[in-house]
Design a protein around this motif. Sequence first.
Motif, short mmCIF file in Angstrom:
data_model
loop_
_atom_site.label_atom_id
_atom_site.label_comp_id
_atom_site.label_asym_id
_atom_site.label_seq_id
_atom_site.Cartn_x
_atom_site.Cartn_y
_atom_site.Cartn_z
N ASP A 193 1.09 9.79 -7.06
CA ASP A 193 1.00 11.02 -6.28
C ASP A 193 -0.45 11.41 -6.02
OD1 ASP A 193 1.41 13.42 -5.05
OD2 ASP A 193 2.49 14.35 -6.72
N PRO A 194 -0.84 11.56 -4.75
CA PRO A 194 -2.22 11.97 -4.44
C PRO A 194 -2.54 13.40 -4.87
CG PRO A 194 -1.16 11.03 -2.51
CD PRO A 194 -0.11 11.19 -3.55
N HIS B 88 -6.55 10.14 -9.44
CA HIS B 88 -6.02 8.87 -8.93
C HIS B 88 -6.76 8.38 -7.70
CE1 HIS B 88 -2.69 8.71 -11.72
NE2 HIS B 88 -2.36 9.94 -11.40
N TYR B 89 -7.19 9.28 -6.85
CA TYR B 89 -7.85 8.92 -5.60
C TYR B 89 -9.13 9.73 -5.46
CZ TYR B 89 -3.17 7.19 -4.50
OH TYR B 89 -1.97 6.54 -4.53
N TYR C 257 2.43 1.74 -3.42
CA TYR C 257 1.48 2.29 -4.39
C TYR C 257 1.28 3.79 -4.17
CZ TYR C 257 -2.68 3.08 -7.14
OH TYR C 257 -3.57 3.57 -8.05
N VAL C 258 1.06 4.18 -2.91
CA VAL C 258 0.85 5.60 -2.62
C VAL C 258 2.13 6.39 -2.91
CG1 VAL C 258 0.34 7.27 -0.79
CG2 VAL C 258 -0.99 5.19 -0.97
N LEU D 48 -3.30 10.44 2.65
CA LEU D 48 -2.59 9.92 1.48
C LEU D 48 -1.41 10.82 1.11
CD1 LEU D 48 -5.54 8.71 -0.77
CD2 LEU D 48 -3.86 7.30 0.41
N ARG D 49 -1.62 12.13 1.15
CA ARG D 49 -0.49 13.04 0.88
C ARG D 49 0.59 12.87 1.93
NH1 ARG D 49 -4.83 16.25 -1.08
NH2 ARG D 49 -5.36 16.93 1.02
N ALA E 64 1.25 10.09 3.59
CA ALA E 64 1.93 8.81 3.31
C ALA E 64 2.88 8.97 2.13
CB ALA E 64 0.90 7.72 3.03
N HIS E 65 2.46 9.71 1.10
CA HIS E 65 3.32 9.94 -0.06
C HIS E 65 4.60 10.67 0.35
CE1 HIS E 65 4.20 10.52 -4.32
NE2 HIS E 65 4.51 11.77 -4.03
N ALA F 273 0.83 -1.21 0.00
CA ALA F 273 0.00 0.00 0.00
C ALA F 273 0.86 1.26 0.00
CB ALA F 273 -0.93 -0.01 1.21
#
Length: 158
Positions: free
Chosen positions: A54-55, A60-61, A49-50, A80-81, A83-84, A46
Amino acid sequence: MNADSHPAPPTPPRAVPYAAEPGPAAVPPWRRLAVPAGVLAGVAGAFAYVGAVDPDEPGHYPVCPLYRITGLYCPGCGGLRSAHAFVHGDLLTALHDNAPAVAAYLGFVLLWTVWTVRAVRGRPLRLDLGPAQLYGIGALLLVFTVVRNLPFGGWLHP
C-alpha cells in the motif's frame, strides 16, 4: 588493330543473394508473441507489487521530489495510490488519486491488445502520433497539473 579485335568487357560477377530474413508467416506464433507477453508480465508484476504494498503506508515508496521541495503536485503525484486502488477495483478512488494515470492504464490495455493481435497476424505495431497529438497530450497534462495546484482544484489532490 581494328575495332572488332578488342576483347569484350568482362561481365560483372553475379551477385549472390544474402539469406533473406524469414517472412512473418515463417516465424512461429509463440515467437511473435514473446515480446508482448514479456511486456505484459512486467506490467502485471508491477501492478501486483503496488497492489500488495500500500502506497499510503509510509516507508515503502519515496515521496515525489517536486512535492517534497515545493509542495506542488506534479502530473504523476498520486499515480501509485491510483494504481493501488485500480488493482483493488476501486475505480472512483483511482480516478480521484490520478485521473490521467487511469486513462493511461486503460490506454495501455487497448494498445497492448492491438499490439498482440497485430503480432499474431505477423504485422508490426505502428504508432503514428504527430506533433499535434503529442502537443495535445502535453497540454492536457499541463492543464491538469495547473488546475490540481490551484485552490479550486483541491478535488484533484491525491
